[in-house]
Design a protein around this motif. Structure first.
Motif, short mmCIF file in Angstrom:
data_model
loop_
_atom_site.label_atom_id
_atom_site.label_comp_id
_atom_site.label_asym_id
_atom_site.label_seq_id
_atom_site.Cartn_x
_atom_site.Cartn_y
_atom_site.Cartn_z
N THR A 1 49.30 -19.93 32.05
CA THR A 1 48.74 -21.20 32.48
C THR A 1 48.05 -21.01 33.82
OG1 THR A 1 50.50 -22.43 31.36
CG2 THR A 1 49.26 -23.60 33.06
N ILE A 2 46.77 -21.33 33.87
CA ILE A 2 45.99 -21.24 35.12
C ILE A 2 46.14 -22.58 35.82
CG2 ILE A 2 43.78 -20.71 36.14
CD1 ILE A 2 45.02 -18.44 34.51
N THR A 3 46.86 -22.59 36.93
CA THR A 3 47.15 -23.84 37.62
C THR A 3 46.03 -24.28 38.55
OG1 THR A 3 48.31 -22.65 39.39
CG2 THR A 3 49.62 -23.40 37.51
N ASN A 4 45.32 -23.31 39.14
CA ASN A 4 44.26 -23.70 40.09
C ASN A 4 43.36 -22.50 40.34
OD1 ASN A 4 42.79 -25.33 41.77
ND2 ASN A 4 44.18 -25.20 43.51
N VAL A 5 42.11 -22.81 40.68
CA VAL A 5 41.13 -21.80 41.08
C VAL A 5 40.45 -22.28 42.35
CG1 VAL A 5 38.96 -20.66 40.48
CG2 VAL A 5 40.73 -20.93 38.75
N LEU A 6 40.36 -21.40 43.34
CA LEU A 6 39.73 -21.74 44.62
C LEU A 6 38.60 -20.76 44.89
CD1 LEU A 6 42.97 -22.27 46.77
CD2 LEU A 6 41.60 -24.04 45.65
N VAL A 7 37.41 -21.30 45.16
CA VAL A 7 36.30 -20.46 45.60
C VAL A 7 36.42 -20.34 47.12
CG1 VAL A 7 33.79 -20.17 45.68
CG2 VAL A 7 34.87 -21.23 43.67
#
Length: 288
Positions: free
Chosen positions: A171-177
């Motif tokens: 499960t990918i909970t968050n992505v930050l650039v």
């Protein structure tokens, strides 16, 4: 393991702790049974149970029983982890830049079998998915558009990576650039351009300020000259009125106009001599 309402192959097998796999265990459900050894599963982890190398379920945190002769237990963390991804790409206007992203993910407990046995290197899979999205999105944007569309890029990465890793139990909970960095030479050129623009704006503002100062100084000088002229006119009017009154008084005293004029000149001459005599600088010479 004793199974209520379920037949077992033999009493010896049940006493030895040999489990009978249920449908939910085959699908990756919780494991429960009796055995001769204890397995302590830490909080935030699950214990993946294998029987003769086959997945038999997972153990919840705490003390669990199992048979070490035919079963093995390995702990798998369910905590959220983070990996850093660095992707080099080019924008629509051929500007080379580096995109750094942080991906936060965790294992889905309901799909722990897929997460443990169906994927070998999940971090490499996540990095590959991030690189694919970044290198297909950034080339469609100019350099300035890339900086202004970080949120849309982040949402696109999140949705694509979630879809790619979902079937493997992640499960990918968050992505930050976290960073968009142009090439060093390009960054220096951008900073120089920005500095030149700021200097031009500062020069314009400074010129406008000097213009305002000069206009205000000219207005002040004009007002001062106007007021000075008014004062001079009033002074001359007062002198003329004084002369007129003096001439009238002298005429009433019996002096002719010529005598009165001579007397006034003589009086002013004496006053001038007095001013020269009282001058503290003593830098003037009066020649009669």
């Amino acid at each position: 393991r004793l199974l209520v309402g379920r037949p077992v192959p033999s009493l010896a097998a049940a006493m030895a702790g040999a489990p009978v796999l249920l449908p939910e265990e085959e699908a990756g459900g919780p494991f429960s049974g009796f055995g001769i050894s204890c397995a302590c599963i830490s909080a935030g982890n699950v214990g993946v149970v294998q029987q003769f190398g086959r997945f038999a379920g997972y153990m919840e945190p705490g003390i669990n029983l199992y048979c070490p002769c035919i079963q093995s237990v390995s702990q798998v963390s369910l905590a959220v982890r983070q990996i850093e991804c660095t992707t080099e790409c080019k924008t629509k206007d051929n500007a080379t830049m580096t995109c750094r992203t942080a991906v936060q993910y965790r294992i889905n407990k309901a799909k722990v079998r897929q997460a443990v046995f169906e994927i070998d290197n999940p971090e490499a899979q996540i990095r590959a998915a991030v690189d694919n999205v970044v290198r297909s999105s950034i080339p469609n944007l100019d350099l300035e558009e890339a900086f202004s569309n970080k949120d849309s890029l982040r949402n696109e990465i999140l949705s694509n990576v979630q879809m790619a890793m979902k079937e493997y139990g992640y499960t990918i909970t968050n992505v930050l650039v976290t960073d968009l960095s142009p090439d060093r030479a390009l960054l220096q050129a951008m900073n120089a351009q920005l500095a030149a623009r700021r200097q031009r704006e500062a020069a314009i503002e400074q010129g406008e300020a000097q213009k305002v100062l000069q206009v205000k100084a000219a207005e002040a000088d004009a007002d001062a000259k106007y007021l000075s002229g008014q004062g001079m006119a009033r002074m001359r009017t007062a002198i003329a009125d004084g002369f007129k009154d003096s001439m009238k008084s002298m005429s009433e005293g019996g002096l002719t106009p010529q005598e009165a004029m001579h007397m006034m000149i003589t009086t002013q001459y004496l006053d001038t001599l007095k001013d020269f005599a009282n001058n503290p600088n003593h830098s003037s010479i009066m020649v009669p």
